[in-house]
Every structure is written in structure tokens, then in C-alpha cells.
Design a protein around this motif. Structure first.
Motif, PDB file in Angstrom:
ATOM      1  N   TYR A   1      48.791  41.600  24.718  1.00 30.21           N
ATOM      2  CA  TYR A   1      48.347  40.770  23.445  1.00 30.21           C
ATOM      3  C   TYR A   1      48.090  41.623  21.904  1.00 30.21           C
ATOM      4  N   LEU A   2      48.159  42.825  21.757  1.00 25.24           N
ATOM      5  CA  LEU A   2      48.786  43.915  20.738  1.00 25.24           C
ATOM      6  C   LEU A   2      49.481  43.113  20.135  1.00 25.24           C
ATOM      7  N   ARG A   3      50.801  43.239  20.975  1.00 25.84           N
ATOM      8  CA  ARG A   3      52.486  42.995  20.247  1.00 25.84           C
ATOM      9  C   ARG A   3      51.983  41.810  20.226  1.00 25.84           C
ATOM     10  N   ALA A   4      51.707  41.042  20.546  1.00 30.27           N
ATOM     11  CA  ALA A   4      52.008  39.241  19.971  1.00 30.27           C
ATOM     12  C   ALA A   4      50.957  39.732  18.910  1.00 30.27           C
ATOM     13  N   LEU A   5      49.832  39.930  18.750  1.00 26.19           N
ATOM     14  CA  LEU A   5      49.858  40.095  17.302  1.00 26.19           C
ATOM     15  C   LEU A   5      50.132  40.301  16.025  1.00 26.19           C
ATOM     16  N   LYS A   6      50.977  41.954  16.573  1.00 28.25           N
ATOM     17  CA  LYS A   6      51.238  42.347  15.551  1.00 28.25           C
ATOM     18  C   LYS A   6      53.061  41.739  15.183  1.00 28.25           C
ATOM     19  N   VAL A   7      52.972  41.375  16.158  1.00 28.18           N
ATOM     20  CA  VAL A   7      54.463  40.299  15.631  1.00 28.18           C
ATOM     21  C   VAL A   7      54.172  39.178  15.249  1.00 28.18           C
ATOM     22  N   HIS A   8      53.361  38.599  14.546  1.00 26.31           N
ATOM     23  CA  HIS A   8      52.511  37.505  14.190  1.00 26.31           C
ATOM     24  C   HIS A   8      52.683  38.003  12.941  1.00 26.31           C
ATOM     25  N   GLY A   9      52.247  38.541  12.841  1.00 25.95           N
ATOM     26  CA  GLY A   9      51.884  39.682  11.467  1.00 25.95           C
ATOM     27  C   GLY A   9      50.086  39.505  11.602  1.00 25.95           C
ATOM     28  N   ILE A  10      49.208  38.954  11.863  1.00 27.50           N
ATOM     29  CA  ILE A  10      47.975  39.181  12.396  1.00 27.50           C
ATOM     30  C   ILE A  10      46.767  40.380  13.050  1.00 27.50           C
ATOM     31  N   SER A  11      45.775  40.857  12.115  1.00 26.92           N
ATOM     32  CA  SER A  11      45.465  41.761  11.978  1.00 26.92           C
ATOM     33  C   SER A  11      44.640  41.700  13.566  1.00 26.92           C
ATOM     34  N   VAL A  12      44.136  42.869  13.979  1.00 27.70           N
ATOM     35  CA  VAL A  12      43.653  43.674  15.373  1.00 27.70           C
ATOM     36  C   VAL A  12      41.748  43.229  14.669  1.00 27.70           C
ATOM     37  N   ASP A  13      41.369  42.713  15.330  1.00 23.39           N
ATOM     38  CA  ASP A  13      39.749  42.760  15.245  1.00 23.39           C
ATOM     39  C   ASP A  13      38.989  43.028  16.068  1.00 23.39           C
ATOM     40  N   GLU A  14      38.792  44.485  16.397  1.00 23.53           N
ATOM     41  CA  GLU A  14      37.926  45.831  17.441  1.00 23.53           C
ATOM     42  C   GLU A  14      37.704  44.973  18.271  1.00 23.53           C
ATOM     43  N   LYS A  15      36.277  44.218  17.762  1.00 24.58           N
ATOM     44  CA  LYS A  15      34.628  43.564  18.408  1.00 24.58           C
ATOM     45  C   LYS A  15      35.118  42.180  18.871  1.00 24.58           C
ATOM     46  N   LEU A  16      36.764  41.677  18.909  1.00 24.67           N
ATOM     47  CA  LEU A  16      37.131  40.389  19.693  1.00 24.67           C
ATOM     48  C   LEU A  16      37.537  40.841  21.166  1.00 24.67           C
ATOM     49  N   ILE A  17      37.696  42.552  21.353  1.00 24.08           N
ATOM     50  CA  ILE A  17      38.344  43.218  22.488  1.00 24.08           C
ATOM     51  C   ILE A  17      37.148  44.158  23.599  1.00 24.08           C
ATOM     52  N   TYR A  18      37.315  43.332  24.498  1.00 27.12           N
ATOM     53  CA  TYR A  18      36.027  43.925  25.502  1.00 27.12           C
ATOM     54  C   TYR A  18      37.108  44.754  26.762  1.00 27.12           C
ATOM     55  N   GLU A  19      36.791  45.612  26.648  1.00 26.62           N
ATOM     56  CA  GLU A  19      37.169  46.180  28.886  1.00 26.62           C
ATOM     57  C   GLU A  19      36.122  46.205  29.485  1.00 26.62           C
ATOM     58  N   GLU A  20      36.476  46.762  30.301  1.00 32.05           N
ATOM     59  CA  GLU A  20      35.476  48.036  31.476  1.00 32.05           C
ATOM     60  C   GLU A  20      34.881  46.905  31.960  1.00 32.05           C
ATOM     61  N   VAL A  21      35.412  45.268  32.237  1.00 31.18           N
ATOM     62  CA  VAL A  21      34.301  44.329  32.223  1.00 31.18           C
ATOM     63  C   VAL A  21      35.190  44.250  33.953  1.00 31.18           C
ATOM     64  N   ASP A  22      33.504  43.907  34.755  1.00 28.49           N
ATOM     65  CA  ASP A  22      34.209  43.551  36.030  1.00 28.49           C
ATOM     66  C   ASP A  22      34.702  42.039  36.415  1.00 28.49           C
ATOM     67  N   PHE A  23      35.609  41.934  37.456  1.00 29.24           N
ATOM     68  CA  PHE A  23      36.235  40.496  37.728  1.00 29.24           C
ATOM     69  C   PHE A  23      35.633  40.159  38.419  1.00 29.24           C
ATOM     70  N   THR A  24      34.223  39.387  37.940  1.00 30.20           N
ATOM     71  CA  THR A  24      33.197  38.561  37.719  1.00 30.20           C
ATOM     72  C   THR A  24      32.901  37.479  37.090  1.00 30.20           C
ATOM     73  N   GLU A  25      32.218  36.602  37.156  1.00 28.91           N
ATOM     74  CA  GLU A  25      31.731  35.406  36.376  1.00 28.91           C
ATOM     75  C   GLU A  25      30.602  35.460  35.630  1.00 28.91           C
ATOM     76  N   ILE A  26      29.730  36.736  35.984  1.00 27.55           N
ATOM     77  CA  ILE A  26      28.689  36.664  35.429  1.00 27.55           C
ATOM     78  C   ILE A  26      29.331  37.815  34.476  1.00 27.55           C
ATOM     79  N   ARG A  27      29.752  38.355  34.612  1.00 26.64           N
ATOM     80  CA  ARG A  27      29.955  39.819  33.221  1.00 26.64           C
ATOM     81  C   ARG A  27      30.536  39.064  32.553  1.00 26.64           C
ATOM     82  N   GLY A  28      31.625  37.930  32.916  1.00 28.00           N
ATOM     83  CA  GLY A  28      32.456  36.909  32.519  1.00 28.00           C
ATOM     84  C   GLY A  28      31.345  36.025  30.237  1.00 28.00           C
ATOM     85  N   TYR A  29      30.539  35.982  30.948  1.00 24.31           N
ATOM     86  CA  TYR A  29      28.946  35.304  30.421  1.00 24.31           C
ATOM     87  C   TYR A  29      28.689  36.178  29.929  1.00 24.31           C
ATOM     88  N   GLU A  30      28.374  37.163  29.898  1.00 24.26           N
ATOM     89  CA  GLU A  30      27.693  38.160  29.187  1.00 24.26           C
ATOM     90  C   GLU A  30      28.360  38.349  28.370  1.00 24.26           C
TER      91      GLU A  30
END
Length: 334
Positions: free
Chosen positions: A205-234
Motif C-alpha cells: 500500500y505504502l509503496r504504491a502511494l509513493k510511486v504515484h507521488g501521493i503523500s501518506v495520511d497516517e490517520k487513514l491507516i489502521y492496524e491491529e484490527v481483528d478479522f471481523t465484520e464488527i471491527r471493520g465497522y467500528e
């Protein structure tokens, strides 16, 4: 009275030891003798004792499968079911059985591995995750005589059997696809960063943004999310409180299902969404979900192929397989 090897030997007019060799598929037994013995076994409805055979051959013809999920959600994520199906297809083809167990954490996984090894219940082990500083892999590496295979990319793959997708490239291609469709504000929602699959997809994801010259917005990156529908929703609700991205990439379809639900409830904009795994329910979402097919069943099939090849001393030309992925485009990105 139960039928014994002696009964089979008497009917086939051979010795009991010859019957044992036929059952073990000894190469020095002629096809004619094998035919006589099998016909006698069929006529008497004789079935070899699997436990006795395993003691004699020092092989259980069983593979141990460690599932990294708690009991309550073991079968919620179709990924594991699909991988298990692939493992079972190849194992059955080669005459092997599957013994599986689930765990709540890495400590439990190691305990199960120890039980498998010391009890000699299984001939080899299949792990379904690869983590950062993976203690299960390290423990099995220390027990050099005990074969195992990993579904996932180990950090140090020397001498380890493993099967995976090129997760970096798969996510890079997804983000590149979205950028070429005009998207610039692209959010990323991934699983725990300790999992190598999450790290690889985030790097793509980060490499694709970099190649296209798009700056990374850290507030649009979420990790540590469980592989569940409810966590995706939240998580998507949190993102929408910050801003409305034009697209969202996730590392699992179940997360993406929750993202679609949040968008439907809170946003009036058309936000593109991409999932991973191409689970059967993806095409029944509203809108139908675009997803990366990682060929989960194929991952399991080739994991079993590698492990059984090792167990049977086959001439293995590679220690790993990289399974191709395919982007299945549906309404969520149109």
C-alpha cells in the motif's frame, strides 16, 4: 470373532508376514500376491488396524493442524475453512488424515505443538500463520527432525517449508488499480502488525502511494484490527469521523463487510472498497464486494504437498510455493 491377519493369510494361501507386507505396500511383494491378499481382505471384510500399523511403521499417516482461532470464531472466517479443504484434498489423495486443534494465543499453540511431538500423534505439523519473531516456528526449527510447513511467509525462510501469496505485490496492484481510477485519499485497514501478511500488504500500500507521488495520511491507516465484520465497522466509523476517503483497502473480506455497513449508515459519498480472500459472501454484499482471490484452497493443497513430500522423502525441488492472486472486480469499485 473379529477377522485377523492369520485368517486373511490362510484364505490367500500366504504367510501372515506377507499379508503385513502387502498392507505396508512393500516393493518386493509381487502384484500377483498383492492381488490375492486384497481379494481375501475384501472377501473377509478385513480392515487393517491403523494404530497397530502406526506402531509398526513408526508413522501415524496423520498431519497436525494448528488453527490460530478461539472456539467461538473458528469457522466464522471462511479463509480457514478453505485452507483446510485444500489440505484435506491432498492429504486424502496421499492416504493421510488430519488432526486439528485451535488456540487462543501463541502460548497455547506451542503447548499443542509440544503435545503433538511428544505424544507422536502426528507425523508433521501445519501452521496457519507466520508472525514477527514467531515462537512456534522457532520451536519447531529447534526440533530439526520434526517436519512442518507454514501457510504464510516466515521472516527467516531458510530451511523452512512454506506457502504464501506475494502479499506485497497483491496489495500494490490493488492500490495502483484504485489510483488509476482516480482515487487519491485511500484508507488502509489491516489486521495485527505482528502478522507478516499484514506487514507485507501495508508495505505494498505504502509503496504504491509513493510511486504515484501521493503523500501518506497516517490517520487513514489502521492496524491491529481483528478479522471481523464488527471491527471493520467500528474502524470505518472512526475514519469517517476524521474524513471521507475516496477508497478503502482492507486485508480481509470480513473487515470489508463492516466497512460497507458503516459507509451505508454514515456516508452519502460513493466510496470504493476492496477486500481480500474473495469469500463466497463477497458477491452477496450491497454493493457486491471487489476482492482479491488469494486461492486459499490452493494454499492449503500445496502446504500439504510440501509436508507430505518431506515425510515421504520425495525429491522436493523447492522449499516454498507462491500462489498467484486475482482481483475480482465487482460493484464496490465501479
Amino acid at each position: 470373532m473379529p477377522v485377523t491377519i492369520k485368517d486373511v493369510a490362510k484364505l490367500a494361501n500366504v504367510s501372515p508376514s506377507t499379508v503385513s507386507r502387502v498392507i505396508a505396500d512393500h516393493p518386493k511383494i509381487s502384484d500377483e500376491t498383492k492381488k490375492k491378499v486384497f481379494e481375501a481382505m475384501k472377501k473377509l471384510n478385513y480392515h487393517p488396524n491403523a494404530i497397530a500399523r502406526s506402531l509398526a511403521n513408526k508413522s501415524t499417516k496423520t498431519l497436525g493442524l494448528i488453527l490460530p482461532n478461539a472456539e467461538e470464531d473458528l469457522f466464522i472466517n471462511p479463509f480457514f475453512v478453505q485452507v483446510m479443504r485444500g489440505i484435506s484434498v491432498y492429504a486424502q489423495k496421499k492416504g493421510y488424515y488430519i488432526m486439528y486443534t485451535y488456540s487462543n494465543n501463541e502460548n497455547e499453540e506451542i503447548d499443542f505443538i509440544k503435545n503433538y511431538i511428544y505424544s507422536k500423534w502426528v507425523d508433521g505439523i501445519i501452521l496457519l500463520t507466520a508472525r514477527e519473531d514467531d515462537r512456534c516456528i522457532e520451536y519447531l526449527k529447534e526440533n530439526e527432525k520434526y517436519p512442518f510447513v507454514v501457510v504464510g511467509r516466515p521472516e527467516k525462510s531458510d530451511g523452512i517449508l512454506w506457502v504464501d501469496n506475494d502479499n506485497f505485490k497483491a496489495m500494490y496492484d490493488v492500490v495502483n488499480y484504485l489510483i488509476n481510477k482516480g482515487h487519491r485519499d485511500i484508507a488502509f485497514i489491516g489486521g495485527p502488525h505482528t502478522l507478516n501478511v499484514t506487514k507485507d500488504r501495508l508495505d505494498g500500500y505504502l509503496r504504491a502511494l509513493k510511486v504515484h507521488g501521493i503523500s501518506v495520511d497516517e490517520k487513514l491507516i489502521y492496524e491491529e484490527v481483528d478479522f471481523t465484520e464488527i471491527r471493520g465497522y467500528e474502524t470505518m466509523m472512526e475514519i469517517l469521523d476524521y474524513k471521507e476517503p475516496s477508497a478503502v483497502v482492507t486485508t480481509d473480506d470480513l473487515i470489508a463487510f463492516g466497512v460497507l455497513k458503516a459507509i451505508k449508515e454514515k456516508s452519502t459519498s460513493k466510496i470504493a472498497v476492496v477486500g481480500f480472500n474473495n469469500t463466497p459472501l463477497a458477491e452477496y454484499q450491497q454493493p457486491k464486494l471487489t476482492s482479491v482471490d488469494i486461492k486459499a484452497e490452493k494454499l492449503g493443497y500445496y502446504a500439504a504437498k510440501l509436508l507430505i513430500g518431506k515425510l515421504e522423502n520425495e525429491n522436493i525441488e523447492t522449499n516454498h510455493y507462491i500462489i498467484d492472486t486475482e482481483l475480482i472486480e465487482r460493484e464496490s469499485t465501479l
